[in-house]
Scaffold this motif. Structure first.
Motif, PDB file in Angstrom:
ATOM      1  N   VAL A   6       0.869  -1.179   0.000  1.00 23.97           N
ATOM      2  CA  VAL A   6       0.000   0.000   0.000  1.00 23.97           C
ATOM      3  C   VAL A   6       0.903   1.226   0.000  1.00 23.97           C
ATOM      4  O   VAL A   6       1.515   1.563   1.019  1.00 23.97           O
ATOM      5  CB  VAL A   6      -0.918   0.029   1.233  1.00 23.97           C
ATOM      6  CG1 VAL A   6      -1.916   1.176   1.118  1.00 23.97           C
ATOM      7  CG2 VAL A   6      -1.638  -1.301   1.412  1.00 23.97           C
ATOM      8  N   GLU A   7       1.024   1.848  -1.136  1.00 22.24           N
ATOM      9  CA  GLU A   7       1.958   2.972  -1.298  1.00 22.24           C
ATOM     10  C   GLU A   7       1.466   3.799  -2.474  1.00 22.24           C
ATOM     11  O   GLU A   7       1.203   3.265  -3.541  1.00 22.24           O
ATOM     12  CB  GLU A   7       3.378   2.413  -1.567  1.00 22.24           C
ATOM     13  CG  GLU A   7       4.398   3.435  -2.023  1.00 22.24           C
ATOM     14  CD  GLU A   7       4.581   4.552  -1.004  1.00 22.24           C
ATOM     15  OE1 GLU A   7       5.050   4.258   0.107  1.00 22.24           O
ATOM     16  OE2 GLU A   7       4.234   5.712  -1.330  1.00 22.24           O
ATOM     17  N   ASP A   8       1.337   5.118  -2.262  1.00 21.52           N
ATOM     18  CA  ASP A   8       0.780   5.955  -3.320  1.00 21.52           C
ATOM     19  C   ASP A   8       1.832   6.552  -4.255  1.00 21.52           C
ATOM     20  O   ASP A   8       1.475   7.041  -5.317  1.00 21.52           O
ATOM     21  CB  ASP A   8      -0.096   7.063  -2.734  1.00 21.52           C
ATOM     22  CG  ASP A   8       0.668   7.979  -1.800  1.00 21.52           C
ATOM     23  OD1 ASP A   8       1.471   7.451  -0.991  1.00 21.52           O
ATOM     24  OD2 ASP A   8       0.478   9.200  -1.859  1.00 21.52           O
ATOM     25  N   GLN A   9       3.104   6.522  -3.863  1.00 17.75           N
ATOM     26  CA  GLN A   9       4.123   7.021  -4.794  1.00 17.75           C
ATOM     27  C   GLN A   9       4.384   5.939  -5.839  1.00 17.75           C
ATOM     28  O   GLN A   9       4.890   4.862  -5.505  1.00 17.75           O
ATOM     29  CB  GLN A   9       5.430   7.322  -4.072  1.00 17.75           C
ATOM     30  CG  GLN A   9       5.357   8.529  -3.151  1.00 17.75           C
ATOM     31  CD  GLN A   9       6.634   8.696  -2.346  1.00 17.75           C
ATOM     32  OE1 GLN A   9       7.669   8.090  -2.671  1.00 17.75           O
ATOM     33  NE2 GLN A   9       6.567   9.487  -1.301  1.00 17.75           N
ATOM     34  N   LEU A  50       2.559  -0.986   4.590  1.00 19.45           N
ATOM     35  CA  LEU A  50       1.594   0.113   4.648  1.00 19.45           C
ATOM     36  C   LEU A  50       2.268   1.466   4.803  1.00 19.45           C
ATOM     37  O   LEU A  50       2.874   1.757   5.840  1.00 19.45           O
ATOM     38  CB  LEU A  50       0.644  -0.122   5.832  1.00 19.45           C
ATOM     39  CG  LEU A  50      -0.468   0.899   6.050  1.00 19.45           C
ATOM     40  CD1 LEU A  50      -1.450   0.902   4.883  1.00 19.45           C
ATOM     41  CD2 LEU A  50      -1.201   0.596   7.354  1.00 19.45           C
ATOM     42  N   ASP A  51       2.133   2.290   3.761  1.00 22.39           N
ATOM     43  CA  ASP A  51       2.524   3.692   3.844  1.00 22.39           C
ATOM     44  C   ASP A  51       1.461   4.412   4.672  1.00 22.39           C
ATOM     45  O   ASP A  51       0.297   4.012   4.674  1.00 22.39           O
ATOM     46  CB  ASP A  51       2.595   4.261   2.421  1.00 22.39           C
ATOM     47  CG  ASP A  51       2.995   5.721   2.395  1.00 22.39           C
ATOM     48  OD1 ASP A  51       3.830   6.125   3.235  1.00 22.39           O
ATOM     49  OD2 ASP A  51       2.461   6.459   1.538  1.00 22.39           O
ATOM     50  N   LEU A  52       1.850   5.477   5.400  1.00 23.46           N
ATOM     51  CA  LEU A  52       0.855   6.143   6.250  1.00 23.46           C
ATOM     52  C   LEU A  52       0.134   7.284   5.530  1.00 23.46           C
ATOM     53  O   LEU A  52      -1.069   7.447   5.677  1.00 23.46           O
ATOM     54  CB  LEU A  52       1.510   6.655   7.533  1.00 23.46           C
ATOM     55  CG  LEU A  52       2.035   5.560   8.474  1.00 23.46           C
ATOM     56  CD1 LEU A  52       2.583   6.174   9.749  1.00 23.46           C
ATOM     57  CD2 LEU A  52       0.975   4.517   8.789  1.00 23.46           C
ATOM     58  N   GLY A  53       0.881   8.068   4.754  1.00 21.68           N
ATOM     59  CA  GLY A  53       0.255   9.179   4.041  1.00 21.68           C
ATOM     60  C   GLY A  53      -0.347   8.684   2.735  1.00 21.68           C
ATOM     61  O   GLY A  53       0.368   8.444   1.765  1.00 21.68           O
ATOM     62  N   LEU A  54      -1.661   8.503   2.729  1.00 21.80           N
ATOM     63  CA  LEU A  54      -2.326   7.909   1.563  1.00 21.80           C
ATOM     64  C   LEU A  54      -3.538   8.724   1.176  1.00 21.80           C
ATOM     65  O   LEU A  54      -4.205   9.285   2.047  1.00 21.80           O
ATOM     66  CB  LEU A  54      -2.821   6.502   1.911  1.00 21.80           C
ATOM     67  CG  LEU A  54      -1.791   5.411   2.159  1.00 21.80           C
ATOM     68  CD1 LEU A  54      -2.477   4.195   2.748  1.00 21.80           C
ATOM     69  CD2 LEU A  54      -1.092   5.046   0.860  1.00 21.80           C
ATOM     70  N   ALA A 100      11.761   3.089   8.232  1.00 21.17           N
ATOM     71  CA  ALA A 100      11.752   4.507   7.887  1.00 21.17           C
ATOM     72  C   ALA A 100      12.232   4.695   6.452  1.00 21.17           C
ATOM     73  O   ALA A 100      13.165   4.040   6.003  1.00 21.17           O
ATOM     74  CB  ALA A 100      12.633   5.284   8.856  1.00 21.17           C
ATOM     75  N   LYS A 101      11.573   5.609   5.760  1.00 21.82           N
ATOM     76  CA  LYS A 101      11.983   5.948   4.386  1.00 21.82           C
ATOM     77  C   LYS A 101      13.095   6.995   4.451  1.00 21.82           C
ATOM     78  O   LYS A 101      12.993   7.899   5.286  1.00 21.82           O
ATOM     79  CB  LYS A 101      10.815   6.549   3.614  1.00 21.82           C
ATOM     80  CG  LYS A 101       9.675   5.620   3.347  1.00 21.82           C
ATOM     81  CD  LYS A 101       8.645   6.421   2.541  1.00 21.82           C
ATOM     82  CE  LYS A 101       7.340   5.696   2.426  1.00 21.82           C
ATOM     83  NZ  LYS A 101       6.316   6.519   1.769  1.00 21.82           N
ATOM     84  N   PRO A 102      14.076   6.997   3.563  1.00 20.28           N
ATOM     85  CA  PRO A 102      14.295   5.918   2.585  1.00 20.28           C
ATOM     86  C   PRO A 102      14.942   4.721   3.265  1.00 20.28           C
ATOM     87  O   PRO A 102      15.652   4.888   4.239  1.00 20.28           O
ATOM     88  CB  PRO A 102      15.263   6.565   1.598  1.00 20.28           C
ATOM     89  CG  PRO A 102      16.021   7.573   2.400  1.00 20.28           C
ATOM     90  CD  PRO A 102      15.094   8.049   3.467  1.00 20.28           C
TER      91      PRO A 102
END
Ligand code: CA
Length: 228
Positions: A6-9, A50-54, A100-102
């Motif tokens: 789940v990632e919007d980028q 799971l990405d948080l900012g979606l 943590a990204k990256p």
């Protein structure tokens, strides 16, 4: 092993999917929270990244909802670098681990493997439905016609045993063997007593019992609908 990313980028989503596929996982992707929610509710995954900012529904909201709904699928949260409050909120919301990204893909894969090892268990609450009866086999709750019925542990165990054999005639001996322990006294009428208790709690007023007695044979959970 099936993983939901789940990632919007788009670029990151694709890199993750490629790396996971190379590592031998089956991968589904969701680019917004709504799609992710639909997939988790309808499919079985061994883990979720799971990405948080979606868009549509944010990651923390999703995670809380899934945990409230009884989904135990391991979730690895992708947080912004150095955002300690995201990590804390993620863990509080039911995340199993975070990266943590990256991040380095090797680290992510290692953490994912560890999560999947720890999570080798039924991944979602299993629902068993027979006629108007529904059981949640994880939380051990029961509903009849969507009305929740409060059961003791033993009552629940007996009901689940019957519900897993809908329409079959189950003998007292079978029930005793699977629901009672080795101290069960074959001469006692404890099975019958518990059947009566279940009937009192489950049966609809003025209708035939959902648990039928087959004289000399045992009991049978009605499938609902017609008469037999
Ligand atoms: Ca994002």
């Amino acid at each position: 092993m099936r993983i939901l990313v789940v990632e919007d980028q788009p670029r990151l989503s694709e890199q993750l999917a490629d790396a996971l596929a190379d590592a031998g996982y089956a991968v589904d992707r969701a680019v917004d929270g709504k799609r992710a929610d639909f997939l988790v509710e309808t499919e079985r995954y061994d883990a979720v990244l799971l990405d948080l900012g979606l868009p549509k529904i944010d990651g923390l909201t999703l995670l809380r909802k899934w945990r409230e709904n009884g989904h135990t699928v391991p979730v690895l949260v992708l947080t912004a670098r150095g955002s300690w409050h995201e990590k804390v909120q993620g863990i509080d919301s039911g995340a199993d681990d975070y990266v943590a990204k990256p991040f380095r893909m090797e680290e992510l894969l290692a953490r994912l493997r560890a999560l999947i090892r720890r999570g080798q268990q039924p991944l979602v609450a299993e629902r068993v439905s027979v006629g108007g009866l529904t059981l949640d086999t994880r939380s051990h709750r029961a509903w009849i016609d969507e009305r929740e019925v409060v059961l003791t542990a033993k009552e629940y165990a007996l009901l689940e045993f019957l519900a897993r054999r809908p329409g079959a005639v189950v003998s007292r001996a079978d029930i005793a063997e699977h629901v009672w322990d080795e101290h069960y006294d074959p001469l006692s009428n404890v099975v019958d007593v518990y059947i009566q208790r279940l009937r009192r709690k489950l049966d609809r007023t003025g209708e035939a019992s959902i648990i039928r007695t087959r004289r000399g044979e045992g009991y049978q959970l009605s499938m609902g609908g017609g008469v037999s």
